[in-house]
Scaffold this motif. Structure first.
Motif, PDB file in Angstrom:
ATOM      1  N   LEU A 210       0.843  -1.198   0.000  1.00  0.00           N
ATOM      2  CA  LEU A 210       0.000   0.000   0.000  1.00  0.00           C
ATOM      3  C   LEU A 210       0.876   1.245   0.000  1.00  0.00           C
ATOM      4  O   LEU A 210       1.914   1.292   0.663  1.00  0.00           O
ATOM      5  N   THR A 211       0.445   2.266  -0.717  1.00  0.00           N
ATOM      6  CA  THR A 211       1.159   3.537  -0.691  1.00  0.00           C
ATOM      7  C   THR A 211       1.030   4.163   0.699  1.00  0.00           C
ATOM      8  O   THR A 211       0.029   3.964   1.393  1.00  0.00           O
ATOM      9  N   TYR A 212       2.032   4.928   1.083  1.00  0.00           N
ATOM     10  CA  TYR A 212       2.071   5.484   2.440  1.00  0.00           C
ATOM     11  C   TYR A 212       1.305   6.796   2.488  1.00  0.00           C
ATOM     12  O   TYR A 212       1.856   7.873   2.721  1.00  0.00           O
ATOM     13  N   THR A 213       0.006   6.694   2.284  1.00  0.00           N
ATOM     14  CA  THR A 213      -0.857   7.879   2.316  1.00  0.00           C
ATOM     15  C   THR A 213      -1.562   8.025   3.664  1.00  0.00           C
ATOM     16  O   THR A 213      -2.209   9.040   3.907  1.00  0.00           O
ATOM     17  N   ARG A 214      -1.479   6.991   4.496  1.00  0.00           N
ATOM     18  CA  ARG A 214      -2.019   7.060   5.853  1.00  0.00           C
ATOM     19  C   ARG A 214      -1.032   6.387   6.796  1.00  0.00           C
ATOM     20  O   ARG A 214      -0.208   5.582   6.365  1.00  0.00           O
ATOM     21  N   LYS A 215      -1.123   6.707   8.070  1.00  0.00           N
ATOM     22  CA  LYS A 215      -0.219   6.138   9.056  1.00  0.00           C
ATOM     23  C   LYS A 215      -0.496   4.650   9.238  1.00  0.00           C
ATOM     24  O   LYS A 215      -1.569   4.143   8.901  1.00  0.00           O
ATOM     25  N   LEU A 216       0.490   3.959   9.792  1.00  0.00           N
ATOM     26  CA  LEU A 216       0.376   2.514   9.962  1.00  0.00           C
ATOM     27  C   LEU A 216      -0.823   2.151  10.831  1.00  0.00           C
ATOM     28  O   LEU A 216      -1.576   1.221  10.510  1.00  0.00           O
ATOM     29  N   TYR A 217      -1.034   2.870  11.935  1.00  0.00           N
ATOM     30  CA  TYR A 217      -2.141   2.532  12.815  1.00  0.00           C
ATOM     31  C   TYR A 217      -3.494   2.733  12.126  1.00  0.00           C
ATOM     32  O   TYR A 217      -4.459   2.016  12.413  1.00  0.00           O
ATOM     33  N   GLU A 218      -3.553   3.690  11.191  1.00  0.00           N
ATOM     34  CA  GLU A 218      -4.788   3.891  10.426  1.00  0.00           C
ATOM     35  C   GLU A 218      -5.012   2.749   9.439  1.00  0.00           C
ATOM     36  O   GLU A 218      -6.151   2.324   9.215  1.00  0.00           O
ATOM     37  N   SER A 219      -3.925   2.240   8.857  1.00  0.00           N
ATOM     38  CA  SER A 219      -4.036   1.099   7.936  1.00  0.00           C
ATOM     39  C   SER A 219      -4.454  -0.169   8.673  1.00  0.00           C
ATOM     40  O   SER A 219      -5.246  -0.965   8.167  1.00  0.00           O
TER      41      SER A 219
END
Length: 453
Positions: A210-219
């Motif tokens: 996944l592209t890093y458009t959101r933080k890890l905890y959000e993913s």
């Protein structure tokens, strides 16, 4: 021959008997059956969460941040990064709606962008350079000795190999890059992406990037939403709760458990996502006031408790519980009088016939004295003297028929044990008998059973 479509009811039956991971993978790959799949209760043997993982049975799904460098190197990181490349500790991530926190509350969030840390990395880098330079000069014919360059700090590096020193030097240099980027307002020196992997039997398999458009905890939150949102029932045989993590679960997530082991400090968090549990084991772990008042604790069908409570708290707790079977071991020894008060407190609430209270005792003497004192406080209906193999077969047969084979209390150390039937002023009749068990934390115990109301 034409393929026949699976009928709605038939598909529901098939899904009901499928392994949870197979169902989830089918739902992800086949959106057309997703609504049907989520309508069927999801059953699993084991379920556990962490900051970045969810484990279902023997399969672990994990999301991690990876650093992608311009030279082609790709390194796992785990943590999130800010725009300069500083790591963001898990403990500083916010709680989102529906999240359940198992953070202890006393752990320290270690920042990675302080001036003190920059100075420490610079010192380590400089020292590694000095030692590596000295090693490089150890060529044939060179007489330079350690004593010629020795400084006190070098004792920390004695015995470290050249390869390890080079690794330490590269690590310090890498840690200093975000400070340089912040100082000159530059973007982080690497790109990031999030990778979803699945682990089973010690082998990891890449699933998605996944592209890093959101933080890890959000993913992680989004992934768990895909797995568990809008499910009417999630049934887990044995959930496992890991401390110092945040469970990024969907709003309204609920599950029922067959058997659950918790520490007292975890109960408030667990109560938000457990609907009911058959057998609940509670162990000590911090002073949490009135933990026994949580709904799922009070209503557990069987409750096993090891805790350090005062006699007054123990009595209050036993009155609160609705469980049919309660096995209670206070790690603080109680007197014979206090143990009798426990029994009377438990009896003060009307309970269905067959309900049982097991009390752990610290010695054999109390195992014999508590029934004796109870006889002085209540009306004696019957006494059964027991002397191991000398018990008359007719008596055993009568008890076997009456109590439906529930004679396990006499299986060990039957000698000199007694079964006493008593009646309280309210008319409730109980049977009390002692037992020696193999569990050293509860070697001596009493069993109290409601016979008649």
């Amino acid at each position: 021959m034409k393929n026949q479509p699976v009928l709605y009811d038939s598909l529901k039956t098939i899904l009901h008997h499928m392994d949870a991971n197979v169902r989830i993978n089918m739902s992800i790959r086949m959106p057309s059956i997703r609504a049907i799949e989520k309508a069927v209760p999801l059953k699993m043997r084991c379920l556990s969460f962490s900051d970045t993982t969810v484990k279902i049975n023997d399969v672990c799904y994990e999301l991690n941040v990876y650093r992608d460098y311009p030279n082609g190197d790709v390194l796992p990181a785990g943590n999130d990064f800010d725009r300069f490349g500083f790591e963001i500790p898990f403990g500083s991530s916010p709680l989102l709606p529906g999240d359940v926190s198992f953070r202890n509350g006393d752990e320290q969030v270690v920042r990675t962008d302080t001036d003190e840390l920059e100075e420490r990395h610079q010192t380590k880098l400089a020292r590694c350079k000095i030692i590596l330079q000295f090693i490089a000069q150890q060529e044939p014919g060179v007489t330079l000795q350690w004593k010629d360059v020795w400084m006190d700090w070098m004792s920390d590096y004695v015995g470290i190999t050249k390869k390890r020193l080079q690794g330490m030097e590269n690590h310090a240099r890498e840690k200093l890059k975000p400070f340089l980027c912040r100082r000159h307002n530059l973007p982080r020196p690497f790109n990031c992406y999030i990778q979803l992997s699945v682990k089973k039997n010690g082998e990891a398999k890449f699933l998605q990037r996944l592209t890093y458009t959101r933080k890890l905890y959000e993913s992680v939150k989004q992934f768990n939403h895909i797995l568990f949102a809008n499910r009417p029932a999630i049934r887990v045989k044995n959930p496992v709760f890991i401390e110092n993590h945040v469970y990024r679960i969907p709003v309204g997530f609920k599950m029922s458990a067959n058997e659950l082991t918790v520490r007292v400090l975890q109960i408030a968090s667990i109560a938000t996502m457990i609907e009911d549990v058959n057998r609940l084991r509670v162990s000590e772990g911090g002073n949490t006031e009135n933990w026994w008042q949580h709904r799922f604790v009070k209503s557990a069908k069987e409750l096993i408790i090891h805790d350090t409570l005062s006699a007054e708290e123990s009595c209050l707790m036993l009155r609160t519980f609705e469980s049919r079977i309660i096995r209670f071991h206070n790690l603080i020894p109680l007197t014979t009088e206090e143990n009798c008060e426990l029994i009377e407190s438990w009896m003060s609430v009307k309970r269905e016939v067959g309900s049982e209270l097991w009390i752990g005792l610290d010695n054999k003497k109390r195992r014999k004295n508590v029934p004796k004192m109870m006889q002085s406080r209540m009306e004696v209906i019957r006494r059964d003297e027991r002397n191991g193999a000398q018990s008359e077969a007719s008596t055993v047969n009568k008890l076997q028929n009456r109590w439906q084979n529930r004679l396990e209390v006499f299986q060990k150390d039957q000698k000199d044990e007694k079964s006493v039937r008593l009646r309280s002023k309210s008319g409730t009749q109980i049977e009390i008998c002692g037992e020696v068990c193999e569990d050293e934390t509860m070697r001596h115990r009493l069993k109290v059973k409601i016979i008649e109301n």
